[in-house]
Scaffold this active site. Structure first.
Site, PDB file in Angstrom:
ATOM      1  N   GLU A 171       0.835  -1.209   0.000  1.00 54.37           N
ATOM      2  CA  GLU A 171       0.000   0.000   0.000  1.00 54.37           C
ATOM      3  C   GLU A 171       0.870   1.259   0.000  1.00 54.37           C
ATOM      4  OE1 GLU A 171      -3.071  -0.468   3.140  1.00 54.37           O
ATOM      5  OE2 GLU A 171      -4.396  -0.744   1.410  1.00 54.37           O
ATOM      6  N   ALA A 315      -7.305  -4.003  11.581  1.00 53.11           N
ATOM      7  CA  ALA A 315      -8.291  -3.089  12.151  1.00 53.11           C
ATOM      8  C   ALA A 315      -9.647  -3.789  12.246  1.00 53.11           C
ATOM      9  CB  ALA A 315      -8.403  -1.844  11.280  1.00 53.11           C
ATOM     10  N   LYS A 375     -12.494  -0.228  -1.137  1.00 48.16           N
ATOM     11  CA  LYS A 375     -11.505   0.232  -0.162  1.00 48.16           C
ATOM     12  C   LYS A 375     -11.967   1.526   0.494  1.00 48.16           C
ATOM     13  CE  LYS A 375      -7.368   0.298   1.809  1.00 48.16           C
ATOM     14  NZ  LYS A 375      -6.911  -0.772   2.713  1.00 48.16           N
TER      15      LYS A 375
END
Lengths: 400, 400
Positions: A171, A315, A375
């Site tokens: 990323e 997360a 996303k």
């Protein structure tokens, strides 16, 4: 009339796990049921999963952070301080600047630090802090390297080495490679002078991802100038760059360490039994030896029974654990039986910078625009979890 | 019909002196009279006197630069290269990347570099390049220091030492101190952690300026947190900061060298008789031993007959010299007598950041708003000299 002592619930950490726990527990217990204290070293929460963007400079860091005071109910006490040690036998927490805090129930959600796997020089010479401060420093360092290049013409200033082709490394390089044309323009640097390496010890990039998605990501990043070295461990990070297992040296002004994380060192220091800073928690998310201590997020270890391996710290898991921990705290206070945590992995999407992403939603592979859309929706959902619609409107991402 | 060999006029440097010379000579001589070549190491001109602004980050560096191709007439040949040496006896110039260039007439306008006065460590550890690249690097370094502070908490990262309380040092610290609140906000740094020093060896700041103006400037900057150390030479610049004559060490992440300049080292290398890289030119601005070589700007030395001291190297003088040099080139080519250079100092204004400035216009002292107004008008006039009204509209400063 008799005053009943209210239990004191203390939550350590204001990441995904900590903030969601605080918000949920504050709804489930009234001010008559318990006193609630949140302790965090900063007065802000930030979206850890977004940090590749401010780290590369494609999003301002303030878009990823929110004042804790704006997120938590007013009857929750907030202490801005760093946790130094937990004393679970004494029900106390030592802080860096304040006195000790005693608790009746504790939720430990202190997050993680970089895992070096024993490689020398990581803490000294590599960017390894996946925090708001760390991301901002990496952004500024990157720009500084570009600015220095035109005065000293040293090509290593324009060489970026990412250690680790996992989620974080991919990323990050996605954002950096996307921003490159802008950086080159701002600093009068020819694009072909910039070198970007992603170095991975495992036999594949994005281990665990579908090979078709991995290939899509690698092709896309290679087209932006990223060079992969797969199946190639790094033996050392030095002031000048990295030395690979095969003896090659890559001189680089910037080395970014992204090979994975271990639980916050406070866990080890506090004497909890752990594996790389992660405590293998009970089914109801408590520390094995302490019935009043919950451990969630990156400091916890939950085994995926289908694969017999730990779930990676994400997360998604931290947030789901926080909801269960909050309900179980209420259950404990009210003398009800506790529930078990069962992860529900909805999917995983990795952004690749710009409008590009790859991922798996349920059983479905997604690429490009639709993955990018997902996303951004995931990022928005994460905001919604901690701050509702208002926060999504204020800090959310436009998926279109 | 006979082809007459046209003389080749070569101008070295595209600062104030070089660009104005090219523009004026191209008007005074037709394409039948001479071939004109401009040589500069960059394909852009920048406003050197504005660099304190991009250096502190209060103005984008692109506001201070212009493409040379947009400034010069199309019949002037442009070579982007660095001058390595002039061979005045052979009428040749050696370049770094290209072959030698021969000339019939030469104008040397190569500017200056930092004068260290023999202090150790200036080139290694201090920001000393008052160029566009140097200013951009200083800006990025400054931001990087702020970004690092929050990870390592080292106070020296927030300490800025300016060596020299002359024009450059004062204008720079004016901008930095003006920008400080914004920097502190962007990087979550408390204002009181930042230390700014201006250290001057001479018995006063801004030597040569009216004492009332000096006091105004110092008071204003002190109110913004700048600490002056006057009458205090620096004995050494180190990796960690500076060591003063009295033995005191000031630890600083950023040292800016602004104690004055010397002429471009090419002057010394090329064998011209010089004082600190400056050639004491004839009244018509030529090198004493070479009738076809003009030297103007920071590489030239002109004595102020009223004070018997050299005029300080300024854009004002360079520009005025360029106009005379251009006319004298035309005079030489056309076989006419040459004119003498007579500086006409219209005034001097130093900006102090924001809406503040001090200066002398004619015999009149100016402060605050009116000085700031004059400064911006001077900056605009400088643009007008090289690019006319169009350039003022595009890159000029609003004085209101």
């Amino acid at each position: 009339m008799m005053l009943v002592a209210k239990p004191h619930i203390v939550i350590l950490g204001a990441g995904y796990g900590g903030i969601v726990t605080v918000k949920r527990i504050a709804k489930q217990l009234s001010t008559n049921d318990a006193n609630i204290t949140l302790i965090s070293k900063h007065d802000y929460h930030y979206q850890t999963t977004w940090l590749h963007e401010p780290a590369a400079g494609t999003l301002h860091h303030d878009r990823t952070r929110m004042k804790i005071a704006d997120l938590i109910p007013s009857h929750v006490q907030f202490i801005e301080d760093e946790v130094v040690e937990i004393h679970p036998k004494e029900n106390k927490v030592s802080l860096k600047n304040n006195e000790q805090v005693t608790y009746d129930y504790l939720v430990t959600a202190l997050g993680s630090v970089a895992e070096t796997f024993g490689v020398e020089g990581v803490y000294e010479y590599a960017f390894n802090k996946w925090t708001l401060n760390g991301a901002r420093e990496l952004r500024e360092h990157t720009e500084y390297m570009f600015a220095k290049y035109n005065n000293e013409q040293k090509e290593e200033y324009l060489t970026f080495v990412v250690a680790g082709a996992g989620f974080t490394g991919i990323e990050y390089i996605g954002e950096l490679s996307e921003r490159l044309p802008e950086l080159c323009k701002e600093f009068d640097v020819p694009m072909n002078k910039v070198k970007m390496y992603v170095i991975e010890a495992a036999p594949t990039a994005l281990p665990g991802f579908d090979p078709e998605l991995v290939e899509y990501a690698m092709n896309l990043l290679e087209n932006r100038g990223v060079e992969f070295k797969i199946n190639m461990p790094i033996s050392k990070v030095t002031e000048d760059g990295v030395i690979l297992k095969d003896g090659t040296e890559i001189k680089a002004g910037t080395v970014i360490w992204a090979t994975g994380v271990r639980g916050n060192p406070v866990i080890e220091k506090s004497g909890f039994e752990n594996m790389r800073g992660r405590v293998k928690v009970t089914k109801d998310l408590r520390a094995p030896d302490y019935d009043n201590v919950f451990i969630i997020g990156d400091c916890s270890l939950v085994i995926n029974e289908q694969t017999d391996r730990p779930y990676p710290p994400t997360a998604q898991i931290a947030t789901q654990q926080a909801e269960v921990a909050a309900r179980n705290l209420a259950n404990l206070v009210k003398g009800r039986p506790l529930e078990e945590f069962q992860p529900d992995i909805k999917g995983t999407v990795a952004s690749l910078g710009g409008k590009e992403a790859i991922g798996v939603i349920g059983d479905k592979k997604v690429f490009g625009f639709s993955a990018n859309f997902m996303k951004k929706m995931i990022d928005n959902r994460s905001l919604w979890m901690i701050g509702g619609t208002g926060l999504v409107i204020k800090k959310g991402k436009n998926p279109f």
